[in-house]
Design a protein around this motif. Structure first.
Motif, mmCIF file in Angstrom:
data_model
loop_
_atom_site.group_PDB
_atom_site.id
_atom_site.type_symbol
_atom_site.label_atom_id
_atom_site.label_comp_id
_atom_site.label_asym_id
_atom_site.label_seq_id
_atom_site.Cartn_x
_atom_site.Cartn_y
_atom_site.Cartn_z
ATOM 1 N N ALA A 222 36.394 -30.155 -35.761
ATOM 2 C CA ALA A 222 35.878 -30.778 -36.983
ATOM 3 C C ALA A 222 36.351 -30.020 -38.220
ATOM 4 C CB ALA A 222 34.351 -30.841 -36.933
ATOM 5 N N SER A 223 36.240 -28.672 -38.177
ATOM 6 C CA SER A 223 36.676 -27.847 -39.300
ATOM 7 C C SER A 223 38.174 -27.998 -39.550
ATOM 8 C CB SER A 223 36.380 -26.367 -39.022
ATOM 9 O OG SER A 223 35.151 -25.969 -39.542
ATOM 10 N N ALA A 224 38.952 -27.959 -38.461
ATOM 11 C CA ALA A 224 40.409 -28.026 -38.599
ATOM 12 C C ALA A 224 40.845 -29.387 -39.119
ATOM 13 C CB ALA A 224 41.082 -27.722 -37.261
ATOM 14 N N MET B 133 31.981 -39.985 -46.410
ATOM 15 C CA MET B 133 32.353 -40.973 -45.400
ATOM 16 C C MET B 133 33.746 -41.539 -45.697
ATOM 17 S SD MET B 133 29.887 -40.821 -43.362
ATOM 18 C CE MET B 133 29.513 -42.183 -42.266
ATOM 19 N N LEU B 134 34.047 -41.710 -47.000
ATOM 20 C CA LEU B 134 35.374 -42.194 -47.376
ATOM 21 C C LEU B 134 36.432 -41.160 -47.013
ATOM 22 C CD1 LEU B 134 34.756 -43.943 -50.799
ATOM 23 C CD2 LEU B 134 35.583 -44.995 -48.690
ATOM 24 N N LEU B 135 36.128 -39.887 -47.279
ATOM 25 C CA LEU B 135 37.078 -38.807 -46.988
ATOM 26 C C LEU B 135 37.389 -38.755 -45.489
ATOM 27 C CD1 LEU B 135 35.759 -35.817 -49.149
ATOM 28 C CD2 LEU B 135 38.051 -36.785 -49.243
ATOM 29 N N ALA B 136 36.333 -38.818 -44.666
ATOM 30 C CA ALA B 136 36.496 -38.610 -43.227
ATOM 31 C C ALA B 136 36.521 -39.937 -42.464
ATOM 32 C CB ALA B 136 35.378 -37.714 -42.712
ATOM 33 N N ARG B 137 36.621 -41.051 -43.191
ATOM 34 C CA ARG B 137 36.535 -42.388 -42.591
ATOM 35 C C ARG B 137 37.410 -42.540 -41.359
ATOM 36 N NH1 ARG B 137 38.271 -44.912 -46.787
ATOM 37 N NH2 ARG B 137 40.350 -44.863 -45.926
ATOM 38 N N GLU B 138 38.700 -42.247 -41.500
ATOM 39 C CA GLU B 138 39.628 -42.499 -40.397
ATOM 40 C C GLU B 138 39.340 -41.606 -39.201
ATOM 41 O OE1 GLU B 138 43.141 -41.968 -42.679
ATOM 42 O OE2 GLU B 138 43.529 -44.120 -42.790
ATOM 43 N N GLU B 139 38.994 -40.337 -39.460
ATOM 44 C CA GLU B 139 38.684 -39.429 -38.356
ATOM 45 C C GLU B 139 37.434 -39.900 -37.609
ATOM 46 O OE1 GLU B 139 39.839 -38.344 -41.167
ATOM 47 O OE2 GLU B 139 41.472 -36.979 -40.668
ATOM 48 N N ILE B 140 36.420 -40.332 -38.371
ATOM 49 C CA ILE B 140 35.182 -40.760 -37.734
ATOM 50 C C ILE B 140 35.434 -41.996 -36.866
ATOM 51 C CG2 ILE B 140 32.884 -41.721 -38.202
ATOM 52 C CD1 ILE B 140 32.770 -39.832 -40.635
ATOM 53 N N VAL B 141 36.195 -42.960 -37.411
ATOM 54 C CA VAL B 141 36.527 -44.166 -36.639
ATOM 55 C C VAL B 141 37.289 -43.780 -35.371
ATOM 56 C CG1 VAL B 141 37.958 -46.246 -36.644
ATOM 57 C CG2 VAL B 141 36.459 -45.762 -38.578
ATOM 58 N N LEU B 142 38.258 -42.855 -35.523
ATOM 59 C CA LEU B 142 39.056 -42.420 -34.370
ATOM 60 C C LEU B 142 38.171 -41.836 -33.279
ATOM 61 C CD1 LEU B 142 41.978 -41.789 -33.283
ATOM 62 C CD2 LEU B 142 41.725 -39.552 -34.334
ATOM 63 N N PHE B 143 37.217 -40.954 -33.660
ATOM 64 C CA PHE B 143 36.392 -40.299 -32.649
ATOM 65 C C PHE B 143 35.330 -41.244 -32.089
ATOM 66 C CE2 PHE B 143 38.494 -36.482 -33.851
ATOM 67 C CZ PHE B 143 38.451 -35.728 -32.706
ATOM 68 N N LEU B 144 34.848 -42.194 -32.916
ATOM 69 C CA LEU B 144 33.922 -43.189 -32.364
ATOM 70 C C LEU B 144 34.666 -44.063 -31.363
ATOM 71 C CD1 LEU B 144 31.706 -44.231 -35.410
ATOM 72 C CD2 LEU B 144 31.234 -42.620 -33.575
ATOM 73 N N GLY B 145 35.930 -44.409 -31.676
ATOM 74 C CA GLY B 145 36.750 -45.176 -30.729
ATOM 75 C C GLY B 145 36.939 -44.403 -29.433
ATOM 76 N N ALA B 146 37.271 -43.109 -29.566
ATOM 77 C CA ALA B 146 37.460 -42.273 -28.381
ATOM 78 C C ALA B 146 36.170 -42.183 -27.573
ATOM 79 C CB ALA B 146 37.920 -40.881 -28.801
ATOM 80 N N THR B 147 35.013 -42.121 -28.278
ATOM 81 C CA THR B 147 33.720 -42.089 -27.595
ATOM 82 C C THR B 147 33.511 -43.368 -26.786
ATOM 83 O OG1 THR B 147 32.778 -40.703 -29.320
ATOM 84 C CG2 THR B 147 31.223 -41.917 -27.963
ATOM 85 N N ALA B 148 33.814 -44.530 -27.399
ATOM 86 C CA ALA B 148 33.646 -45.802 -26.713
ATOM 87 C C ALA B 148 34.523 -45.850 -25.460
ATOM 88 C CB ALA B 148 33.996 -46.954 -27.655
ATOM 89 N N VAL B 149 35.804 -45.454 -25.607
ATOM 90 C CA VAL B 149 36.723 -45.467 -24.460
ATOM 91 C C VAL B 149 36.204 -44.520 -23.375
ATOM 92 C CG1 VAL B 149 39.039 -44.786 -23.701
ATOM 93 C CG2 VAL B 149 38.754 -46.149 -25.775
ATOM 94 N N MET B 150 35.769 -43.321 -23.803
ATOM 95 C CA MET B 150 35.246 -42.322 -22.865
ATOM 96 C C MET B 150 34.036 -42.866 -22.101
ATOM 97 S SD MET B 150 35.266 -39.252 -21.630
ATOM 98 C CE MET B 150 36.516 -38.453 -22.665
ATOM 99 N N SER B 223 31.214 -31.285 -42.459
ATOM 100 C CA SER B 223 32.345 -30.687 -43.165
ATOM 101 C C SER B 223 32.709 -31.505 -44.404
ATOM 102 C CB SER B 223 33.578 -30.627 -42.252
ATOM 103 O OG SER B 223 33.671 -29.401 -41.598
ATOM 104 N N ALA B 224 32.785 -32.838 -44.233
ATOM 105 C CA ALA B 224 33.199 -33.700 -45.339
ATOM 106 C C ALA B 224 32.173 -33.683 -46.459
ATOM 107 C CB ALA B 224 33.431 -35.127 -44.850
ATOM 108 N N LEU B 225 30.877 -33.545 -46.114
ATOM 109 C CA LEU B 225 29.845 -33.462 -47.148
ATOM 110 C C LEU B 225 30.028 -32.193 -47.988
ATOM 111 C CD1 LEU B 225 26.608 -34.715 -45.410
ATOM 112 C CD2 LEU B 225 27.440 -35.430 -47.636
ATOM 113 N N THR B 226 30.357 -31.091 -47.301
ATOM 114 C CA THR B 226 30.601 -29.846 -48.027
ATOM 115 C C THR B 226 31.802 -30.019 -48.960
ATOM 116 O OG1 THR B 226 29.767 -28.668 -46.105
ATOM 117 C CG2 THR B 226 30.921 -27.360 -47.733
#
Lengths: 243, 243, 243, 243
Positions: A222-224, B133-150, B223-226
């Motif tokens: 997450a940090s990276a 959420m805008l900053l980390a939007r793509e990363e969050i979508v990517l990991f939610l997608g990975a969670t769904a697949v997992m 992290s993105a909130l900080t």
């Protein structure tokens, strides 16, 4: 009029995109059929519809495989490629198990989900994830190594304490590894729980040190990722030729 | 003397604020009544007091709805708005179920909690959350997608291993999804636990890869909130007109 | 020769430090006595030693309280202060419950642990923690609020689904709150588990959204602490008078 | 031709590296033998092979110890060094327990894993981890302290509430510490669960405050590692002699 090769192998023509979309839709439908088919209380009608659809999907995937072999130059190029092997593994079991119970065989179509990885290639977040993994590579390896050592030491340790009190559950180091994994990831099913005083004291020690270690890699990623995004923003802000 | 419209729709006059406060108090009281009313061991007196209060709240909310429709210009503007639909859904079931058992119907008043979202509109932390959420939007979508697949792959996989040993618990992919979710979020109730060696080895694999993936999004948001706070501070420090 | 006032109230003279150390040692010993005393299998000898020690500690703490009241000017100043109330609460129950079973009463001495907070006052990490909490204050409040709402909605929701299937466990919203807390913190004891299909589907939904929300505050604190340290380093590096 | 001393003590000659590699391979093989040997269903043949291998490993490790003592100048230098003691502890129990059941004795060879720490000495990630721990040292100590206090208060508190309802599980503060640890790390086996209303309310309180506190240190390490990496990059970018 695009050639067959362009339709199948390229993704930037309308026909190529249509072929890709049809392919992905079929994969998703085939996974839905796999999921519904696992229900034990299906009516014979539903089951035969699902079987028919499975046959249809098999024909499509076999045809697609044949086509991809046909247009590849040289032909062995696709057959020996990563996706060629995946595609073959996803259909081959059906032909090998012909006439037998197909239930186990069906899961092989999960392999086709790997095709979706192609979508990821053009995604900015995936690129930043790669940057992030490169940035934190050594730390992640270090903590995964520490996790492995921790799991092993916890397994051997609890084996010493609980071996005699609960031979069914903690009888071998392999069984103890199940306990160690379920405990250190904090899942804690409750099917393997130390009952001796020594075993419990050892578990307290393992939890105090291990739970932290096992959750560091996720924080590192997450940090990276946040750092990778900042690097990315900075490099795209800087006009070429400056500095 | 403020008009009815100002009292109901505006929040910066004393009367508007008083109306809002009364409205929010009624929502909170109505939720408390819902909570207490769920106790099975209530005396008939308490229950009739709660029922009376519920009737009172219903009258208030219906009146409020009627007033809001009345002052809205054009009238369909409020009826078709997001909050208009929410407000209607929170009272309509009472009238439809008149005379029937009201217990299930009562939960619809939870919808009124959405009204509290209005409070959030002026909150700086919510604005920064949106930035994050805008900053980390793509990363969050990517990991939610990975969670769904997992989750899906874990379900299909454990179905293969445990289907025959525990048909009651792992009989279909849907039942296995329950196991996958409870395991990967590390809740681990213990009501569905793999017992075959293959199933346990598969679980170890799933835990090693999955537990990390599922906890990355929370770290990303933190992290993105900080980062969003730092961006905010920097932009408010910069005097207008400078670089 | 320091005055009694200096010994008791100040911490920078050798005598003051000695008094503080003795006081803290007595608190720690009294907690150890409390812990050992909870064992049911103690010999009568051990138990009477513990009881004697408890009496000794009580006399010491009472003497200390009397001394602090005596030297305070005006006297009500200490009696009404935060630590005065804590100190009284830690000894008062012994006198009120004189002759009765002292087991419950004993826990009040835990209150004395609050005395250790004084040690924290001079600690740099505590100062940075305060900075961090100030930095992330609004975000933490926002996510704690979201956690409270999530817990409440989960409780009311699961009550709807499981109320009839498991009236013993999910009979009231209060009982469901126990389930919601144990589930959303991912503890998952397994004593309250949804069994209906609707309840399980609802749980999946709650887990997908809630588990992330509940773990963001810890990440926020960790991030903000890192930021607070950087702010600290920067401000101590910058020489006074420079930009 | 390298001397014996160079082969054993140095790692930058080909012979030194070969000796180290052989040593590490033997340690890994000896751990694998320990793991397999814990299986209860081994055939007599396999077990005697493992026993033979164990004897072989013991001879090797004893020889290595003797050699290291022999070449050390002065001799007590190695005997009294950290690795000297570790190496002795890993072989001594075999000789002391000669003729007795060796199962417990075998685990002492885990100590030899500490030898692998030597590999870590040259690793950049370990160096950055040390920097990170130094950076976040005070915060980590603070939160570990808070965790200890939280565990203790939770144990004493739940003891008050559940002591009478469940004397088997919550009978002493030590037993309650097991519950507190399993709960606050969110493992939640389900073998110790509060059943009284007071105990459950107390658990809710403990979970609300404690779960966050216990997961902050992992986040701190992850954040500090990212910061340590940035510090490292910055210092290696800066050419010597500049600002």
């Amino acid at each position: 009029m695009p050639t067959l090769k362009q339709i199948i192998e390229e993704t930037d023509t309308p026909e190529g995109r249509a072929f890709d979309l049809a392919n992905q839709t079929l994969i998703v439908l085939s996974l839905i059929s796999l999921t519904i088919g696992s229900l034990t209380s299906l009516s014979p009608t539903t089951r035969s519809i699902l079987n028919l659809f499975d046959l249809f999907a098999l024909v499509c995937f076999t045809l697609e495989y044949a086509l991809r072999v046909f247009i590849s130059t040289p032909r062995r190029h696709y057959v020996l490629s990563f996706f060629g092997i995946i595609d073959l593994l996803a259909i081959l079991p059906y032909f090998l198990a012909w006439g037998m119970d197909l239930r186990s065989v069906r899961s092989f179509r999960l392999l086709r989900m790997i095709r979706f990885l192609k979508l990821a290639r053009y995604n900015a977040a995936v690129r930043r994830l790669r940057t992030a993994m490169l940035l934190a590579r050594e730390e992640i390896v270090l903590f995964l190594g520490a996790t492995a050592v921790m799991l092993y030491v916890a397994s051997v340790g609890i084996h010493q304490f609980e071996r005699e009190a609960q031979p069914e559950t903690f009888g071998s180091v392999f069984q103890c590894l199940w306990w160690a994994m379920v405990t250190l990831t904090t899942v804690g099913y409750g099917d393997a729980v130390p009952i001796t005083t020594g075993g419990r004291a050892f578990t307290l020690l393992v939890l105090l040190t291990g739970v932290g270690i096992i959750s560091v890699p996720a924080g590192l990623v997450a940090s990276a990722l946040t750092q990778a995004r900042e690097l990315n923003d900075r490099s795209s802000e800087t006009p070429p030729g400056s500095t």
